[in-house]
Structure formats: C-alpha cells, structure tokens
Write a protein that holds these residues in place. Sequence first.
Motif, mmCIF file in Angstrom:
data_model
loop_
_atom_site.group_PDB
_atom_site.id
_atom_site.type_symbol
_atom_site.label_atom_id
_atom_site.label_comp_id
_atom_site.label_asym_id
_atom_site.label_seq_id
_atom_site.Cartn_x
_atom_site.Cartn_y
_atom_site.Cartn_z
ATOM 1 N N ILE A 24 36.507 26.982 40.036
ATOM 2 C CA ILE A 24 35.893 27.776 39.028
ATOM 3 C C ILE A 24 36.511 27.914 37.701
ATOM 4 O O ILE A 24 36.008 27.967 36.513
ATOM 5 C CB ILE A 24 35.816 29.284 39.466
ATOM 6 N N PHE A 25 38.061 27.864 37.680
ATOM 7 C CA PHE A 25 38.956 27.924 36.520
ATOM 8 C C PHE A 25 38.636 26.296 35.848
ATOM 9 O O PHE A 25 38.804 26.475 34.531
ATOM 10 C CB PHE A 25 40.162 28.275 36.661
ATOM 11 N N ASP A 26 38.464 25.283 36.427
ATOM 12 C CA ASP A 26 38.241 24.113 36.069
ATOM 13 C C ASP A 26 36.894 23.906 35.291
ATOM 14 O O ASP A 26 36.616 23.303 34.437
ATOM 15 C CB ASP A 26 38.559 22.968 37.220
ATOM 16 N N PHE A 27 35.973 24.621 36.207
ATOM 17 C CA PHE A 27 34.673 24.567 35.743
ATOM 18 C C PHE A 27 34.328 25.414 34.375
ATOM 19 O O PHE A 27 33.579 24.914 33.832
ATOM 20 C CB PHE A 27 33.575 24.964 36.615
ATOM 21 N N ALA A 28 35.012 26.349 34.345
ATOM 22 C CA ALA A 28 34.880 27.129 33.244
ATOM 23 C C ALA A 28 36.229 27.561 32.667
ATOM 24 O O ALA A 28 36.779 28.633 32.968
ATOM 25 C CB ALA A 28 34.116 28.517 33.394
ATOM 26 N N PRO A 29 36.946 26.814 32.121
ATOM 27 C CA PRO A 29 38.405 27.145 31.468
ATOM 28 C C PRO A 29 38.319 28.421 30.555
ATOM 29 O O PRO A 29 39.431 29.077 30.524
ATOM 30 C CB PRO A 29 38.699 25.810 30.515
ATOM 31 N N ALA A 30 37.261 28.664 29.917
ATOM 32 C CA ALA A 30 37.544 30.036 28.888
ATOM 33 C C ALA A 30 37.912 31.235 29.935
ATOM 34 O O ALA A 30 38.492 32.066 29.204
ATOM 35 C CB ALA A 30 35.999 29.942 28.319
ATOM 36 N N LEU B 52 41.278 35.695 31.206
ATOM 37 C CA LEU B 52 42.107 36.313 32.145
ATOM 38 C C LEU B 52 43.465 36.490 32.040
ATOM 39 O O LEU B 52 44.232 37.359 32.152
ATOM 40 C CB LEU B 52 41.824 35.901 33.503
ATOM 41 N N LYS B 53 44.212 35.301 31.534
ATOM 42 C CA LYS B 53 45.693 35.293 31.559
ATOM 43 C C LYS B 53 45.973 35.853 30.170
ATOM 44 O O LYS B 53 47.001 36.741 30.112
ATOM 45 C CB LYS B 53 46.203 33.765 31.327
ATOM 46 N N THR B 54 45.107 35.786 29.097
ATOM 47 C CA THR B 54 45.643 36.266 27.696
ATOM 48 C C THR B 54 45.045 37.836 27.565
ATOM 49 O O THR B 54 45.939 38.649 26.921
ATOM 50 C CB THR B 54 45.088 35.355 26.550
ATOM 51 N N VAL C 240 39.962 52.805 29.823
ATOM 52 C CA VAL C 240 39.907 51.652 28.921
ATOM 53 C C VAL C 240 40.277 50.478 29.909
ATOM 54 O O VAL C 240 39.499 49.443 29.766
ATOM 55 C CB VAL C 240 41.024 51.625 27.767
ATOM 56 N N GLN C 241 40.933 50.525 30.931
ATOM 57 C CA GLN C 241 41.248 49.259 31.618
ATOM 58 C C GLN C 241 39.986 49.084 32.448
ATOM 59 O O GLN C 241 39.558 47.791 32.646
ATOM 60 C CB GLN C 241 42.280 49.527 32.630
ATOM 61 N N LEU C 242 39.167 50.219 32.673
ATOM 62 C CA LEU C 242 37.774 49.797 33.637
ATOM 63 C C LEU C 242 36.966 48.838 32.939
ATOM 64 O O LEU C 242 35.798 48.161 33.586
ATOM 65 C CB LEU C 242 37.076 51.103 33.615
ATOM 66 N N TYR C 243 37.059 48.735 31.694
ATOM 67 C CA TYR C 243 35.992 47.655 31.045
ATOM 68 C C TYR C 243 36.118 46.289 31.317
ATOM 69 O O TYR C 243 34.957 45.677 31.333
ATOM 70 C CB TYR C 243 36.143 47.982 29.341
ATOM 71 N N ALA C 244 37.157 45.939 31.753
ATOM 72 C CA ALA C 244 37.482 44.609 32.149
ATOM 73 C C ALA C 244 36.583 44.364 33.535
ATOM 74 O O ALA C 244 36.449 43.373 33.947
ATOM 75 C CB ALA C 244 39.069 44.303 32.558
ATOM 76 N N TYR C 245 36.374 45.552 34.341
ATOM 77 C CA TYR C 245 35.749 45.307 35.524
ATOM 78 C C TYR C 245 34.491 45.887 35.600
ATOM 79 O O TYR C 245 33.394 45.334 36.364
ATOM 80 C CB TYR C 245 36.612 46.040 36.733
ATOM 81 N N ALA C 246 34.026 46.955 34.955
ATOM 82 C CA ALA C 246 32.648 47.545 34.638
ATOM 83 C C ALA C 246 32.085 47.301 33.596
ATOM 84 O O ALA C 246 31.047 47.480 33.551
ATOM 85 C CB ALA C 246 32.876 48.926 35.169
ATOM 86 N N GLY C 247 32.701 46.752 32.520
ATOM 87 C CA GLY C 247 31.902 46.549 31.023
ATOM 88 C C GLY C 247 32.194 47.735 30.101
ATOM 89 O O GLY C 247 32.588 48.819 30.489
ATOM 90 N N PHE C 248 32.090 47.164 28.800
ATOM 91 C CA PHE C 248 32.189 48.034 27.490
ATOM 92 C C PHE C 248 31.024 49.259 27.754
ATOM 93 O O PHE C 248 31.940 50.448 27.322
ATOM 94 C CB PHE C 248 32.146 47.180 26.478
ATOM 95 N N PRO C 249 30.042 49.128 28.085
ATOM 96 C CA PRO C 249 29.197 50.497 28.078
ATOM 97 C C PRO C 249 29.842 51.510 29.094
ATOM 98 O O PRO C 249 29.894 52.656 28.542
ATOM 99 C CB PRO C 249 27.811 49.895 28.458
#
Length: 214
Positions: A118-124, A129-131, A51-60
């Motif tokens: 990069i976080f200022d450029f794309a705050p989303a 990442l945080k939430t 499950v954790q891997l989706y954050a690094y390798a994607g849902f598929p």
Amino acid sequence: MSEEKTLSAQQRAIAPIAAAAATGDMERLNPSLKQGLDAGLSIGDCKEVLVQLYAYAGFPRSLNALAELMKVLEERKQSGIHDSSGRDPGPLPKGAELLAVGTTNQTRLAGAPVKGPIFDFAPAIDQYLKTHLFGDIFARDNLDWESRELTTVAALAAMQGVDAQLQAHMRISMNVGLTPSQLLEFADVLGERVDATVAGRARAALERQLYAAK
C-alpha cells in the motif's frame, strides 16, 4: 511475585473522552471531560488527546471536541474550579530531521520498519505517516506514548470498519509498555463508560493480537 500493573485513574479517564470525541458524541464528551479533569488530567492532557484524534477521526471531530473542552473549562472556571494547565511540548524537529525522527518513532512503535504494497502504491501516505503522525505528533513530549496509544485504541474501538488498525494498535500499545491485562482493563472501562459494543471490539482485537503473537 510482583503485582500486575493496573491503569492509572488518568489513563482510565482517557477511554470515554477519546471514544466520545471520535464519534462526535458531545452529550457524552462533556461529562467525560469533567470526570477526566477531576481524575487528574491536565488541560494540556485533554487538549493533546483531542488534537491527536484528528489523525484517526478527522479534523471535524477533533475541532468540535476541542470546542466542547473550551466550553467545559469555562463552566469550571465560572464555578471556581482551577484545573492544572499541564505543560507545553518541547522543541519539535523540522525538515529532513522531522522525517528521520518520524521514521525512528514509527519503527519503535511498530517494532520493525513499516513497509508494504500500500505504501508502494501510494508513497504520499507513507510520507505523511512518517513526517506528520509519527514525527509532528508523536514527537510531542507533553503526553506519553502509553496515553497516546490508549487514546487511539479508544477512538478506533468506537469507530466501525477499522478492525485491522485497532488490532495493530493493540500490538503497538504493548510495544510501548502496556500489558495485556491493562488493555483488558481498558476494554472494561470502555464497557462501563461507553458501551458493550465498543468494549467488545477492543477485546476482540486484543484476543486476535495475542493469538497472532503466539
């Protein structure tokens, strides 16, 4: 003089599982999952790694790997093998508390507040990442942070073009208690159970981080 810490059998078993799942190598993932379960990983441990891997390798990749785990478990059940189910995570934070917990977790893992252009450029992406990554995922207490970091290191080492992130997670791995010798041992496992290229990426990232920390 105390003995140098080594990885547990379960920690070593994470290496080929995470690497195969991250690259979509079901042919290698199947026996790696069986060997991991035999080494003492619970069903819950395996699920949490995938499950954790989706954050690094994607849902598929994550979904396909979970489907393969279901297949492995059914095969073992039919063969009379009863694997430990493991435990479920405790209650998770929600709303504003989730952001606060995620920010705290991120700071603890990184060793300092995480900021940058990069976080200022794309705050989303900073919010996600945080939430989500450091809140929703790292707040789940059914897999320890050392195992989560080994999962991430193996996945990133198996993927091309993520050297900076791999080095960052070598630093985070040491922040959560893994030693350089354990991480070198983990790279050796990648060499034995995955391939030399993947192991080489892991060793190079560790060397860069150790040099940067001097």
